[in-house]
Motif scaffolding. Structure first.
Motif, PDB file in Angstrom:
ATOM      1  N   THR A  95       0.833  -1.207   0.000  1.00 38.16           N
ATOM      2  CA  THR A  95       0.000   0.000   0.000  1.00 38.16           C
ATOM      3  C   THR A  95       0.865   1.253   0.000  1.00 38.16           C
ATOM      4  OG1 THR A  95      -0.132   0.165   2.414  1.00 38.16           O
ATOM      5  CG2 THR A  95      -1.764  -1.241   1.317  1.00 38.16           C
ATOM      6  N   SER A  96       0.266   2.341  -0.439  1.00 36.40           N
ATOM      7  CA  SER A  96       1.004   3.609  -0.499  1.00 36.40           C
ATOM      8  C   SER A  96       1.413   4.075   0.888  1.00 36.40           C
ATOM      9  CB  SER A  96       0.144   4.681  -1.182  1.00 36.40           C
ATOM     10  OG  SER A  96      -1.083   4.868  -0.481  1.00 36.40           O
ATOM     11  N   GLU A  97       0.593   3.776   1.910  1.00 39.86           N
ATOM     12  CA  GLU A  97       0.935   4.170   3.277  1.00 39.86           C
ATOM     13  C   GLU A  97       2.210   3.483   3.753  1.00 39.86           C
ATOM     14  OE1 GLU A  97      -3.006   5.065   5.850  1.00 39.86           O
ATOM     15  OE2 GLU A  97      -2.758   2.977   5.233  1.00 39.86           O
ATOM     16  N   ARG A 122       0.548  -4.136   4.249  1.00 39.16           N
ATOM     17  CA  ARG A 122      -0.624  -3.305   4.521  1.00 39.16           C
ATOM     18  C   ARG A 122      -0.715  -3.019   6.008  1.00 39.16           C
ATOM     19  NH1 ARG A 122      -2.473  -8.638   4.060  1.00 39.16           N
ATOM     20  NH2 ARG A 122      -2.827  -8.494   1.829  1.00 39.16           N
ATOM     21  N   THR A 123      -1.605  -2.112   6.371  1.00 42.93           N
ATOM     22  CA  THR A 123      -1.917  -1.893   7.777  1.00 42.93           C
ATOM     23  C   THR A 123      -2.910  -2.966   8.234  1.00 42.93           C
ATOM     24  OG1 THR A 123      -3.670  -0.345   7.126  1.00 42.93           O
ATOM     25  CG2 THR A 123      -1.512   0.605   7.647  1.00 42.93           C
ATOM     26  N   GLY A 164      -0.528   5.800   9.372  1.00 42.14           N
ATOM     27  CA  GLY A 164      -0.790   5.990   7.957  1.00 42.14           C
ATOM     28  C   GLY A 164      -1.684   7.183   7.695  1.00 42.14           C
ATOM     29  N   ALA A 165      -1.383   7.908   6.640  1.00 43.43           N
ATOM     30  CA  ALA A 165      -2.136   9.122   6.328  1.00 43.43           C
ATOM     31  C   ALA A 165      -3.591   8.830   6.001  1.00 43.43           C
ATOM     32  CB  ALA A 165      -1.479   9.842   5.152  1.00 43.43           C
ATOM     33  N   ASP A 166      -3.874   7.687   5.411  1.00 40.35           N
ATOM     34  CA  ASP A 166      -5.244   7.352   5.020  1.00 40.35           C
ATOM     35  C   ASP A 166      -5.996   6.594   6.111  1.00 40.35           C
ATOM     36  OD1 ASP A 166      -4.779   8.502   2.517  1.00 40.35           O
ATOM     37  OD2 ASP A 166      -3.973   6.617   1.727  1.00 40.35           O
ATOM     38  N   SER A 167      -5.354   5.605   6.705  1.00 42.37           N
ATOM     39  CA  SER A 167      -6.048   4.736   7.661  1.00 42.37           C
ATOM     40  C   SER A 167      -5.980   5.227   9.098  1.00 42.37           C
ATOM     41  CB  SER A 167      -5.451   3.323   7.591  1.00 42.37           C
ATOM     42  OG  SER A 167      -4.109   3.341   8.056  1.00 42.37           O
ATOM     43  N   GLY A 168      -4.943   6.005   9.429  1.00 43.72           N
ATOM     44  CA  GLY A 168      -4.728   6.390  10.816  1.00 43.72           C
ATOM     45  C   GLY A 168      -4.250   5.244  11.679  1.00 43.72           C
TER      46      GLY A 168
END
Length: 504
Positions: A276-278, A409-410, A448-452
């Motif tokens: 993932t990008s994160e 991934r997270t 992560g910027a998207d998931s937190g």
């Protein structure tokens, strides 16, 4: 009033030595934190207050008598439930061993006890360490403290979650294909798989005997270094034929600068499908943090790494099939009643005692070791293992450590991944270290910027260079720390910080 989750293992040990608080107060604070928090996290399968308090009282008595205290005196720790400890059940999170009571103590656990640690309980895991989510436990899943609807990773998910929730500052896990490093990444804590042979496996229920390794979880690299010292300081264990002497002080060079050192980057890994990008951004941030401290980033190539997962899922199931054959309902394990004969009893006991993933891996192992198949797959997997080990050996000519993701991934939601093959890919970045026997450590990078959710980076080092690996990990932690406080990038999951576990 300080909460136990604000204190590192190093700080607790120093406080007990100085008389700022007693070991019993620390034990009670940890037990209170477990009572307050574990209903939501479910990190533990068994809590043993009597063992923790007895150990604490021994520490306090030694201090009162003026004796020199061991390095981790008064530090609570959790034990993955595939490690034996007298006075506890060792179930491997399986119905097969649900009632098994340990008759001896694993060497790794005993060394933590000898270092002054307080055993508070046995942590949940994927059944027999088969999994990457801790959802395959026969008793209950464990939840990620950062989001209790998500998994903590696996198979040492309970050990990681207990640290991330601030229930204990230290825990032990085992790592056969990423089972320390992946849950550490998903839970935002530090997790280390030492070099194969650095830590004794005697008393740890085996999954893959040529792959298994015991290691610590903590919230700081310093605490992991302290735990590594405890696990190895007594030298080789005569009860484990693979155990080696590691006579080093893991704290001695922990704060050394890394200027002029070389860190390897594998470009193909950074572009791998499923990353993932994160997570990619987290590894890039880690690279920048190391480079800012004077490290030189160099590209390295591990040309046979694509074969690691295929080799692992031949070698691992084959060894698991061999190791778990003893649990037949006759000699060991769950015993089915009302069977017509011994063969029927063994068959039915194994059918009902093992869960789905444990059966799947044993069936795969039985097939891979069968006549006509063994030569085709098992030999090929061992050849791939040799090539992967050589790739790493060549890489160490170009760099001192390698930086890569720990998980693609997270943390994912419970039940989100139902396809076993997709679950196996969770270990894409960790398996090759078990194949080659190198040491590896996961360091949290932030959210992560998207998931937190927590994101992390993994550092890999040459075999038996674990002290140098910890030095790089500490440099990364230092580079990512908040400039004002010097605190690590992540600590206790915020929903659990300060709930119970207060020290007077």
């Amino acid at each position: 009033m300080a909460s136990i989750d604000t204190l590192t293992a190093a700080r607790i040990a120093a406080g007990v030595r100085a008389g700022e608080f007693s070991a019993r107060e620390v034990a009670e604070a940890s037990l209170d934190a477990i009572e307050a928090r574990d209903g939501a996290v479910q990190a533990f399968l068994q809590v043993v207050p009597e063992l923790a308090l007895e150990a604490a009282d021994r520490i306090d008595a030694a201090r009162a008598a003026g004796e020199k205290l061991p390095p981790l005196a008064g530090v609570p720790f959790a034990i993955k439930d595939n490690m034996n400890l007298v006075g506890t059940r060792t179930t491997c999170a399986s119905r097969m061993l649900a009632d098994y009571e340990s008759v001896y103590t694993a060497t790794c656990v005993q060394r933590m006890l000898d270092a002054g640690c307080l055993p508070v309980g046995k942590a949940n895991m994927d059944e027999f360490a088969f999994g990457s989510s801790t959802d395959s436990s026969a008793f209950h899943p464990t939840n990620n403290p950062w989001d209790t609807e998500r998994v903590p990773g696996g198979s040492s998910g309970g050990s990681a979650a207990a640290v991330a929730a601030g229930e204990v500052p230290l825990s032990l896990g085992s790592d056969t294909g990423g089972s320390i490093r992946q849950p550490a990444a998903l839970c935002g804590v530090v997790g280390m798989k030492p070099t194969y042979g650095a830590v004794s496996r005697y008393g740890v229920v085996a999954f893959g005997s040529s792959l298994d390794q015991v290691g610590p979880f903590a919230r700081t690299v310093e605490d992991v270094a302290l735990a590594m010292g405890a696990l190895t300081c007594a030298g080789r264990d005569p009860y484990d034929g693979t155990s080696q002497d590691c006579p080093v002080d893991f704290l001695e060079h922990l704060e050394d600068p890394i200027e002029g050192r070389r860190v390897g980057i594998i470009p193909a890994f950074m572009e791998a499908e499923g990353l993932t990008s994160e997570v990619r951004a987290a590894v890039e941030s880690a690279a920048s943090a190391l480079e800012a401290q004077g490290a030189e980033l160099v590209e390295v190539d591990l040309p046979h790494l694509d074969a690691a997962i295929a080799a692992y899922y031949v070698i691992g199931p084959a060894e698991a099939f061999s190791n778990l054959a003893r649990f037949d309902g006759i000699r060991y394990g769950y015993q089915e009643e009302g069977c017509a004969n011994l063969a029927d009893q063994s068959s039915r006991s194994r059918a009902h005692g093992f869960g789905a993933e444990a059966k799947r891996r044993q069936l795969l192992g039985a097939y891979l070791l069968s006549s006509g198949v063994y030569d085709k797959y098992y030999y090929a997997a061992q050849k791939a293992r040799t090539l992967i080990t050589r790739d790493y050996a060549a890489a160490w000519d170009r760099c001192d450590a390698i930086l890569m993701p720990a998980s693609p991934r997270t943390a994912f939601r419970h039940g989100e991944i139902s396809d076993p093959t997709q679950m196996y890919l969770s270990d894409l970045y960790t398996i090759s270290l078990n194949i080659a026997g190198n040491g590896g450590i996961t360091v949290p990078v932030g959210l992560g910027a998207d998931s937190g959710l927590p994101v992390a980076a993994q550092l890999v080092g040459p075999a038996f260079k674990d002290r140098t690996l910890l030095m790089f990990a500490r440099a990364l932690e230092r580079g990512l720390a908040d400039a004002a406080t010097g605190a690590p990038a992540l600590s206790v999951a915020p929903d659990f910080a300060g709930k119970g576990g207060e020290l007077a």
